[in-house]
Design an enzyme around this catalytic site. Structure first.
Site, PDB file in Angstrom:
ATOM      1  N   SER A 208      56.241  46.749  39.670  1.00  0.00           N
ATOM      2  CA  SER A 208      55.144  47.074  40.589  1.00  0.00           C
ATOM      3  C   SER A 208      55.548  47.462  41.997  1.00  0.00           C
ATOM      4  O   SER A 208      54.712  47.918  42.769  1.00  0.00           O
ATOM      5  CB  SER A 208      54.162  45.906  40.670  1.00  0.00           C
TER       6      SER A 208
ATOM      7  N   SER B 277      51.621  47.954  39.944  1.00  0.00           N
ATOM      8  CA  SER B 277      50.350  47.536  40.504  1.00  0.00           C
ATOM      9  C   SER B 277      50.246  47.761  42.010  1.00  0.00           C
ATOM     10  O   SER B 277      49.151  47.824  42.552  1.00  0.00           O
ATOM     11  CB  SER B 277      50.105  46.040  40.219  1.00  0.00           C
TER      12      SER B 277
ATOM     13  N   LYS C  46      50.464  43.744  50.606  1.00  0.00           N
ATOM     14  CA  LYS C  46      49.787  43.799  49.306  1.00  0.00           C
ATOM     15  C   LYS C  46      48.835  42.616  49.181  1.00  0.00           C
ATOM     16  O   LYS C  46      49.174  41.488  49.560  1.00  0.00           O
ATOM     17  CB  LYS C  46      50.832  43.783  48.185  1.00  0.00           C
TER      18      LYS C  46
END
Ligand code: GLN
Length: 503
Positions: free
Chosen positions: A178, A154, A79
């Protein structure tokens, strides 16, 4: 499509260590898959141009007889909130476009040391604010189950990469859901460890008292294997726990072998309203519980009266912390600078932050600064902290009676891109079941529980354990996963109409 991309990380690792497959072959297969589908999915913001060199080095070391970690040679997606020295780290924001970190996040350094092969950086909502990845400054990620739908957020990029077989494993971060909510909407597994169990060093901070890094995968065992690599004390993170942790992979293997369900007490929260939950989500949740009950688990109602106030408290605490953490993007210390001819320092700062931040980030900075301002601190931030304590006490009380708590991982299946982007409150309500877990600092895992009847989209079940009982979640998660996969006749993702059936 190459078969190597369909393997779990554990299976791929076994083939790598037996010499049946090389890391270069496995890495190439995933790069090919990315080249084939990422134009549609957009899970990656950056694909590494030296992944094959890293893989070749692992192959050389293996051939030389070096003893390597269990996951050595397995590709990994990262990420973009996690900083890396060899790839840009933007946290999904324009303000950090092209930013190269002078050091690796601890979880990245540990992954490299274990021989994992970084494939690239994955898309995310800007600074991890959002539940749909639509707040990325670089355009949304698409859910591989239906390209018109959100992949969650997210960390939608990490979840979509894993769901679309572009990577067997990914790293995520979870401040309010997330990791777990993207897992829920993409039919994958996501674990938020106990606060302090995994280092936050080099994770671009959103809300420091809530942020936690964790694994994303297609199976519980794979998440456990990655957690074993990234977890444990880090002197660079002041909140890092000094505990010595058991092997999470061992816990997952025990669970998959059938341990852990007989006599297990699973708490279901009485106050969690059925309204607000999509019918197919509730039905999948209840069916999964019934399956567990048939294997000897006991379903116990527990009371957590403050659970539902988590969202309200979170959206004061998070913006407050975020407004402070994001102050460093000031045109001087980090990121871009917009020149203002003849302007003051303040003018340059304002112009930079105006151009560099998106709407959601601005909204939360304004909200956070307001909540912390002198006249309102007690009314908002102070009250929210009290609610946080009450939620923690709810968990303490509940865990006196049960081993784990189960909830649906999110109230609905993947919604359409664009559907909630103009309605922040609806977007925030997505995290009703994940947020309390961050507020309490306890671990939570989301695993697929099935498909919602009305739309055929994946649903996740979340298991929550007391702080430091991460191994329990891997054991229970793997036991539940084995039962569920058996009941479906194979993993959900293997039968998914991915990418419009054109998988
Ligand atoms: N969706 C939540 C938010 O918008 C959670 C984000 C996260 O976990 N990083 O804040």
């Amino acid at each position: 499509m190459s078969d190597l991309t369909r393997l779990s990380a554990a299976d791929l690792a076994a083939r790598l260590s037996s010499g049946e497959v090389s890391s270069v072959e496995a890495t190439q297969a995933h790069l090919d898959r990315i080249a084939a589908v990422d134009g549609d999915v957009h899970a990656f913001l950056h694909v590494s141009d030296h992944a094959l060199d890293v893989a070749a080095d692992i192959d050389r070391r293996r051939a030389a007889g070096e003893s390597l970690g269990e996951l050595a040679g397995v590709p990994l997606a990262i990420k973009d909130v996690l900083v890396t020295t060899d790839m840009p780290s933007t946290s999904g924001s324009k303000i950090l476009e092209g930013f190269l970190s002078p050091y690796d996040a601890t979880v990245v350094a540990r992954s490299r040391a274990a021989g994992l092969v970084p494939l690239g950086k994955t898309n995310m909502d800007e600074f991890a604010m959002g539940s749909s990845t639509e707040h990325s400054a670089y355009g949304p990620t698409h859910n591989p189950w239906d390209l018109d739908r959100i992949p969650g957020g997210s960390g939608g990029g990490s979840a979509a990469a894993v769901a679309a077989f572009e990577a067997p494993l990914a790293l995520g971060s979870d401040t309010g859901g997330s990791i777990r909510q993207p897992a829920h909407v993409t039919g994958t597994v996501g674990m938020k460890p106990t606060y302090g169990a995994v280092s936050r060093f080099g994770a671009i901070a959103l809300a420091s008292s809530l942020d936690q890094v964790g694994p994303v995968s297609r199976t519980v065992l794979d998440s456990a294997l990655l957690h074993d690599v990234i977890g444990g004390h880090d002197p660079h993170d002041a909140t890092s726990l000094t505990d010595s942790w058991p092997s999470f992979a061992t816990a997952a293997r025990e669970g998959a072998a059938g341990a852990g369900l007989a006599g297990l007490k699973i708490g279901v929260i009485r106050e969690l309203p059925d309204s607000g939950f999509q019918a197919g989500v509730s039905a999948s949740f209840r069916a999964a519980l019934a399956l567990l009950e048939a294997q000897g688990a006991e379903i116990v109602e527990v009371s957590a009266p403050h659970f539902e106030y988590g969202v309200a408290a979170y959206y004061l605490i998070l913006p407050a912390e975020a407004s402070s953490n994001l102050a460093k993007f000031d045109s001087v210390r980090f990121g871009m600078r917009v020149e203002v001819p003849g302007g003051t320092v303040e003018d340059v700062m304002a112009a930079t932050r105006d151009a560099g931040f998106g709407d959601e980030v601005k909204r939360r900075i304004i909200l956070g600064t307001y909540a912390l301002s002198a006249g309102y601190y007690d009314a908002y931030y102070g009250s929210a902290q009290k609610v946080r304590t009450l939620i923690q006490r709810d968990f303490d009380t509940a865990f006196a009676d049960v081993d784990v708590i189960a909830t649906p991982s999110a109230p609905t299946t993947a919604f359409k891109l664009g559907e909630k982007i103009d309605d922040p409150l609806q977007m925030y309500l997505n995290d009703v079941t994940t947020i309390p877990v961050n507020l309490a600092g306890v671990p939570g895992i989301s695993i697929p529980s099935g498909l919602a009847e009305e739309d055929g989209l994946p649903v996740g079940i979340q298991f929550i354990a007391p702080a430091r009982q991460d191994a329990r979640l891997y054991r229970v998660g793997a036991a539940a996963e084995a039962l569920l996969v058996d009941s479906w006749g194979g993993p959900l993702l293997d039968r998914a109409p991915l990418l419009g059936g054109n998988r």
